[in-house]
Structure formats: structure tokens, C-alpha cells
Write a protein that holds these residues in place. Sequence first.
Motif, PDB file in Angstrom:
ATOM      1  N   TYR A   9      46.383  -8.127  54.287  1.00 37.42           N
ATOM      2  CA  TYR A   9      46.818  -8.606  55.605  1.00 37.42           C
ATOM      3  C   TYR A   9      46.704 -10.136  55.655  1.00 37.42           C
ATOM      4  CZ  TYR A   9      45.917  -3.682  56.647  1.00 37.42           C
ATOM      5  OH  TYR A   9      45.902  -2.312  56.633  1.00 37.42           O
ATOM      6  N   LYS A  10      47.618 -10.784  54.965  1.00 37.22           N
ATOM      7  CA  LYS A  10      47.552 -12.247  54.869  1.00 37.22           C
ATOM      8  C   LYS A  10      47.811 -12.925  56.213  1.00 37.22           C
ATOM      9  CE  LYS A  10      48.976 -12.208  50.008  1.00 37.22           C
ATOM     10  NZ  LYS A  10      47.644 -12.477  49.487  1.00 37.22           N
ATOM     11  N   ASP A  11      48.600 -12.282  57.086  1.00 35.38           N
ATOM     12  CA  ASP A  11      48.910 -12.889  58.381  1.00 35.38           C
ATOM     13  C   ASP A  11      47.758 -12.751  59.380  1.00 35.38           C
ATOM     14  OD1 ASP A  11      51.413 -13.582  57.468  1.00 35.38           O
ATOM     15  OD2 ASP A  11      52.363 -11.735  58.204  1.00 35.38           O
ATOM     16  N   GLY A  12      47.036 -11.635  59.306  1.00 33.77           N
ATOM     17  CA  GLY A  12      46.007 -11.376  60.309  1.00 33.77           C
ATOM     18  C   GLY A  12      44.599 -11.739  59.889  1.00 33.77           C
ATOM     19  N   MET A  13      44.337 -11.732  58.569  1.00 37.44           N
ATOM     20  CA  MET A  13      42.988 -11.967  58.071  1.00 37.44           C
ATOM     21  C   MET A  13      42.745 -13.465  57.892  1.00 37.44           C
ATOM     22  SD  MET A  13      40.233 -10.390  57.397  1.00 37.44           S
ATOM     23  CE  MET A  13      38.714 -10.428  56.447  1.00 37.44           C
ATOM     24  N   SER A  14      42.008 -14.048  58.815  1.00 38.37           N
ATOM     25  CA  SER A  14      41.648 -15.462  58.746  1.00 38.37           C
ATOM     26  C   SER A  14      40.136 -15.581  58.631  1.00 38.37           C
ATOM     27  CB  SER A  14      42.142 -16.190  59.993  1.00 38.37           C
ATOM     28  OG  SER A  14      41.507 -15.664  61.151  1.00 38.37           O
ATOM     29  N   HIS A  15      39.635 -16.808  58.483  1.00 31.79           N
ATOM     30  CA  HIS A  15      38.188 -17.020  58.436  1.00 31.79           C
ATOM     31  C   HIS A  15      37.543 -16.578  59.757  1.00 31.79           C
ATOM     32  CE1 HIS A  15      37.986 -18.847  54.560  1.00 31.79           C
ATOM     33  NE2 HIS A  15      38.738 -19.893  54.882  1.00 31.79           N
ATOM     34  N   ILE A  16      38.243 -16.814  60.855  1.00 30.56           N
ATOM     35  CA  ILE A  16      37.702 -16.429  62.167  1.00 30.56           C
ATOM     36  C   ILE A  16      37.584 -14.922  62.280  1.00 30.56           C
ATOM     37  CG2 ILE A  16      38.159 -16.442  64.655  1.00 30.56           C
ATOM     38  CD1 ILE A  16      39.480 -19.165  64.298  1.00 30.56           C
ATOM     39  N   ILE A  17      38.647 -14.195  61.911  1.00 30.52           N
ATOM     40  CA  ILE A  17      38.613 -12.726  61.971  1.00 30.52           C
ATOM     41  C   ILE A  17      37.581 -12.173  60.999  1.00 30.52           C
ATOM     42  CG2 ILE A  17      39.934 -10.639  61.450  1.00 30.52           C
ATOM     43  CD1 ILE A  17      40.577 -11.829  64.149  1.00 30.52           C
ATOM     44  N   SER A  18      37.495 -12.779  59.807  1.00 30.70           N
ATOM     45  CA  SER A  18      36.511 -12.335  58.824  1.00 30.70           C
ATOM     46  C   SER A  18      35.100 -12.416  59.388  1.00 30.70           C
ATOM     47  CB  SER A  18      36.626 -13.187  57.562  1.00 30.70           C
ATOM     48  OG  SER A  18      35.600 -12.868  56.650  1.00 30.70           O
ATOM     49  N   THR A  19      34.801 -13.540  60.040  1.00 28.76           N
ATOM     50  CA  THR A  19      33.473 -13.714  60.618  1.00 28.76           C
ATOM     51  C   THR A  19      33.243 -12.756  61.771  1.00 28.76           C
ATOM     52  OG1 THR A  19      33.513 -16.045  59.999  1.00 28.76           O
ATOM     53  CG2 THR A  19      31.903 -15.400  61.645  1.00 28.76           C
ATOM     54  N   ARG A  20      34.258 -12.538  62.594  1.00 24.38           N
ATOM     55  CA  ARG A  20      34.108 -11.643  63.735  1.00 24.38           C
ATOM     56  C   ARG A  20      33.944 -10.188  63.307  1.00 24.38           C
ATOM     57  NH1 ARG A  20      38.544 -14.646  67.696  1.00 24.38           N
ATOM     58  NH2 ARG A  20      37.086 -16.259  68.429  1.00 24.38           N
ATOM     59  N   LEU A  21      34.580  -9.797  62.215  1.00 20.05           N
ATOM     60  CA  LEU A  21      34.377  -8.444  61.691  1.00 20.05           C
ATOM     61  C   LEU A  21      32.914  -8.217  61.326  1.00 20.05           C
ATOM     62  CD1 LEU A  21      37.528  -7.946  59.442  1.00 20.05           C
ATOM     63  CD2 LEU A  21      36.892  -6.540  61.413  1.00 20.05           C
ATOM     64  N   SER A  22      32.288  -9.231  60.754  1.00 19.83           N
ATOM     65  CA  SER A  22      30.863  -9.126  60.417  1.00 19.83           C
ATOM     66  C   SER A  22      30.000  -9.191  61.663  1.00 19.83           C
ATOM     67  CB  SER A  22      30.465 -10.251  59.454  1.00 19.83           C
ATOM     68  OG  SER A  22      31.164 -10.158  58.246  1.00 19.83           O
ATOM     69  N   ASN A  23      30.296 -10.146  62.529  1.00 22.77           N
ATOM     70  CA  ASN A  23      29.439 -10.362  63.691  1.00 22.77           C
ATOM     71  C   ASN A  23      29.576  -9.287  64.748  1.00 22.77           C
ATOM     72  OD1 ASN A  23      28.266 -12.599  62.634  1.00 22.77           O
ATOM     73  ND2 ASN A  23      29.332 -14.083  63.915  1.00 22.77           N
ATOM     74  N   ALA A  24      30.724  -8.608  64.815  1.00 22.40           N
ATOM     75  CA  ALA A  24      30.871  -7.518  65.790  1.00 22.40           C
ATOM     76  C   ALA A  24      29.821  -6.449  65.544  1.00 22.40           C
ATOM     77  CB  ALA A  24      32.275  -6.920  65.693  1.00 22.40           C
ATOM     78  N   TYR A  25      29.648  -6.110  64.289  1.00 18.26           N
ATOM     79  CA  TYR A  25      28.635  -5.108  63.931  1.00 18.26           C
ATOM     80  C   TYR A  25      27.231  -5.632  64.225  1.00 18.26           C
ATOM     81  CZ  TYR A  25      26.607  -1.328  61.129  1.00 18.26           C
ATOM     82  OH  TYR A  25      25.906  -0.237  60.709  1.00 18.26           O
ATOM     83  N   LEU A  26      26.980  -6.881  63.867  1.00 17.93           N
ATOM     84  CA  LEU A  26      25.646  -7.456  64.052  1.00 17.93           C
ATOM     85  C   LEU A  26      25.303  -7.615  65.531  1.00 17.93           C
ATOM     86  CD1 LEU A  26      25.729 -10.191  61.259  1.00 17.93           C
ATOM     87  CD2 LEU A  26      24.641  -7.947  61.175  1.00 17.93           C
ATOM     88  N   ILE A  27      26.264  -8.065  66.337  1.00 14.77           N
ATOM     89  CA  ILE A  27      26.011  -8.208  67.774  1.00 14.77           C
ATOM     90  C   ILE A  27      25.810  -6.844  68.419  1.00 14.77           C
ATOM     91  CG2 ILE A  27      27.054  -8.955  69.958  1.00 14.77           C
ATOM     92  CD1 ILE A  27      28.377 -11.240  68.332  1.00 14.77           C
ATOM     93  N   GLY A  28      26.594  -5.855  67.973  1.00 11.26           N
ATOM     94  CA  GLY A  28      26.372  -4.487  68.453  1.00 11.26           C
ATOM     95  C   GLY A  28      24.974  -4.011  68.112  1.00 11.26           C
ATOM     96  N   GLU A  29      24.506  -4.360  66.916  1.00  8.73           N
ATOM     97  CA  GLU A  29      23.149  -3.985  66.517  1.00  8.73           C
ATOM     98  C   GLU A  29      22.104  -4.612  67.438  1.00  8.73           C
ATOM     99  OE1 GLU A  29      22.522  -3.031  61.917  1.00  8.73           O
ATOM    100  OE2 GLU A  29      23.242  -5.065  62.259  1.00  8.73           O
ATOM    101  N   ILE A  30      22.312  -5.871  67.815  1.00  7.57           N
ATOM    102  CA  ILE A  30      21.341  -6.548  68.680  1.00  7.57           C
ATOM    103  C   ILE A  30      21.182  -5.794  69.992  1.00  7.57           C
ATOM    104  CG2 ILE A  30      20.947  -8.637  70.048  1.00  7.57           C
ATOM    105  CD1 ILE A  30      22.250 -10.216  67.738  1.00  7.57           C
ATOM    106  N   PHE A  31      22.301  -5.442  70.630  1.00 10.71           N
ATOM    107  CA  PHE A  31      22.228  -4.691  71.878  1.00 10.71           C
ATOM    108  C   PHE A  31      21.619  -3.308  71.662  1.00 10.71           C
ATOM    109  CE2 PHE A  31      25.466  -7.811  73.145  1.00 10.71           C
ATOM    110  CZ  PHE A  31      24.965  -8.186  74.384  1.00 10.71           C
ATOM    111  N   GLY A  32      21.950  -2.678  70.528  1.00  8.37           N
ATOM    112  CA  GLY A  32      21.379  -1.363  70.232  1.00  8.37           C
ATOM    113  C   GLY A  32      19.879  -1.413  70.030  1.00  8.37           C
TER     114      GLY A  32
END
Length: 432
Positions: A9-32
Motif C-alpha cells: 500500500y504505497k499510497d496509504g502507508m506513510s511514516h505517520i500511519i506506520s506510527t499510528r498503527l503501533s501507537n493505536a495498540y499502545l494507547i489502547g493498552e494504556i486505557f485498558g
Amino acid sequence: MKPLFSELYKDGMSHIISTRLSNAYLIGEIFGMLCFGFVIDKIGRRTGIMFATLFLVLGIIIATAAHGETQLGMFWMMIVGRGVAGFGAGGEYPTCGTGSAEASDETAYVRRRRGILVAMSTDFAIDLGFVVAGVVALIVLAAYDERVSAGVWRISFGLGFVLPVTLFFFRIRMINSTQYRKHAIKQRIPYWLAIKRYWKPMLGTSLAWFFYDFVTYPFGLFSSTIIGQLNPNNTLTQNIGLGTAVNCFYLPGCIVGGLLMDRIGRKQTMTLGFFLWAILGFIIGGALKPIQSILGLFIVLYGIFNSLGEMGPGVATFLCGAESFPTPLRGHFLGFAAAVGKAGSAIGTQVFTPIQSSFADVEKGTQAVFLIGAGFAAVGGIVSWFLIPDRESDLESEDEKFRRYLEENGYEGAFGESLVEEVKSTTFRLDR
């Protein structure tokens, strides 16, 4: 899957999306962690771990089935799913951390081996998940003849559904620990008195977990990326395979750390691991150019670097967080410390790419990351030595001291489960 996303996914996969894919899980963990830390002290360990499993499964389903009108829309759906899964996975930290520590307190024989038992059931299990995830990805890639396809990541994500669903049928038969049934405070929790007594270990365990996660998560999550940058001619399979090989070094570190905790103590093991971690980080960072010219040498040193982190703070954070606090508030404090740690991992993951990108030379960017990580590890060693208490391994002793402390300060709340709950729990054990 990040290296695959970058190709697919060269059009959609950017550094920002890459970081958010990781951080979405981590931020969800914090609330959990924060939510379930509160829940398991109020309504029980068993109830908490069941709901944590359900959220984890729901998030996996959403991420696996993610679609969108555009590649960016699909990634946002995946981010939502990973956030939900992270919320459930975050709940695993206080529930499993408290549960394993309290279960190992049932007999003196098991109590003497709590270090290795808790290490195996917490941090070793997490690291084994990192390794198995890489192996699964390689098997799925092989089934697709190493073709880059959406089916690779959907199958890899979907297979994550199997284990938590299987475990749910075992977890539904769990019972609350003896310590919890005896010492739980379900109403009128004396937060201020608890903070006055335990502020120092709360600060110590939280900061130690923060420094540990700030360093280890970026290095673990981006191991394939680092190796790919140092070897730009490698294929996707080689990059994932080498990253998985590096993650295998986590496992012996957990075992050694678990054994050391039973021999030399919890805080001693944590401090030793932090400082050895820092020393090797400075060595790799300072001599990266000659080291990375020999791929095998770099992978071994990088793997040992990860192993040292697990040997000390990796295994000791769970047990120090469980033993430093009394049973009525163990979930609260352990969940809070783990959440602070995950905040560190989210921040570390967020700044990892910008630090590398700020250097025109990839080698210098990687070198800077190692040196910064080593510096944070050294500070973590200082924090763990001066702020984490050298507690008795007998949880009952601390529970009795806490109860006396509350009574001396005029607390009149009730301890333990109600009579009805105790009868239900006893009946359930007899049925089993």
C-alpha cells in the motif's frame, strides 16, 4: 506486517500511519491497564480477565476485516481495531500480573520460586508472542510463494483470534486467589492513605517501567526495519526472518532474569539488567560502523542488547509492581505503573522514526537511537535502585501491615469478599 504494508500500500502507508498503527495498540493498552486495574480490585480477578479477553478478540476481528474506500480509510479502520485489541491486551497486564503473583503465594515451596514462575507467565509469554508472530508471518508468506498479497496480513492477523478464544474457555473456570478473597476492599477504598504509604514504590515502579518500555518497544517493533535499512538488498522474507531471529534473544533473557530474581532479589536484578543494557547500548552505538559491516555480528549484539533488557527490567517490572503493593490495591498500582510504562513505549515509538530521519545518513540515525536508548537505560537503573523497595516475598505480610496501618489511621471499611461471594466461590471449587 509493516514491511509488507510498505510494499503493498504505497499510497496509504506513510511514516505517520506506520506510527499510528503501533501507537493505536499502545494507547489502547494504556486505557485498558488503568480501567482493568481498577476493575479487578473492585469486582475480582476472574471477571476482569474474562472481559479483557473479549475486548482482545473483538479488536482482532475488526483489524482483520478492515476495509475502506481508500487505502487510508482501510488503515484508519485497522487503527480502530488495534485500539480495541490494545484495550483488551492492556487488561491482561494487571489481571495476569496480580493473578500470577497471588497464585504463587499459595504455598511456601512455590513462593520461593515466584521469580521464575512469574517471569515465565508474564514477560516470557509476551516475548514468545513476538517470536511466534514472526514465525506465523513467514509461514503465511511461504504459503503465498512469497508474493506480496493482502491475504498475507489478513491471515496473519486473523490467526491471532485462535489463542485468546481458546484461553477464554479455561479462564471462565478460574477463581479469585486466596489473597484477594481475604483482603479485598470493594467499597470506600482509602486512596489517600494508600498513596501516603506507597507513593515511593509507585513512583519507582512507574518510572522504571517507563524507561524500560521507552527503550525496548521501539527496538522490538522496528527490528525488521533496522535490519532492512542496514541490508537494503534483502527480501521481505529475509527482513522478517532476521527480525524474528533477533526477537528470539528475548527468551533466554527472561529465563535468566527469572532465576536471578529468586537468587539475588527483584530490585537487584532490575538494576543489574538496566546497567548492563546501557553499557552494551553505548558500545553498539559508539562502534556501529564496524559492527554493522558484519551482519552476523550486528544481529548477535543487537539480540544480546534486547536480551539484557528482558533479563532485568523486562521480568522484574511485573513482580516489583505486584510485590510492592497490598492485595486490595495491587491491581490499581500495577495497572498504573504498566500504563506509565506503555506511555513510555508510545512516546519511544513516536520519536523513533523522526530521530532516524533527522540524520541524512541512516547509519548515524541508527547510532543516535542506540546512544539515546542506552542513556535512558542508565537512568532506569538509578531509579530502580533508589526508589523500588526490597520487599518481602510473602504477600500476606504486607497485607497485614497495610491492614494495621489503615486501622491505626481510623479506617473502618470491610475487608474480603462478602459471605455470599465466598459461598459461591467455595461451591464453584467443589463443583470443579
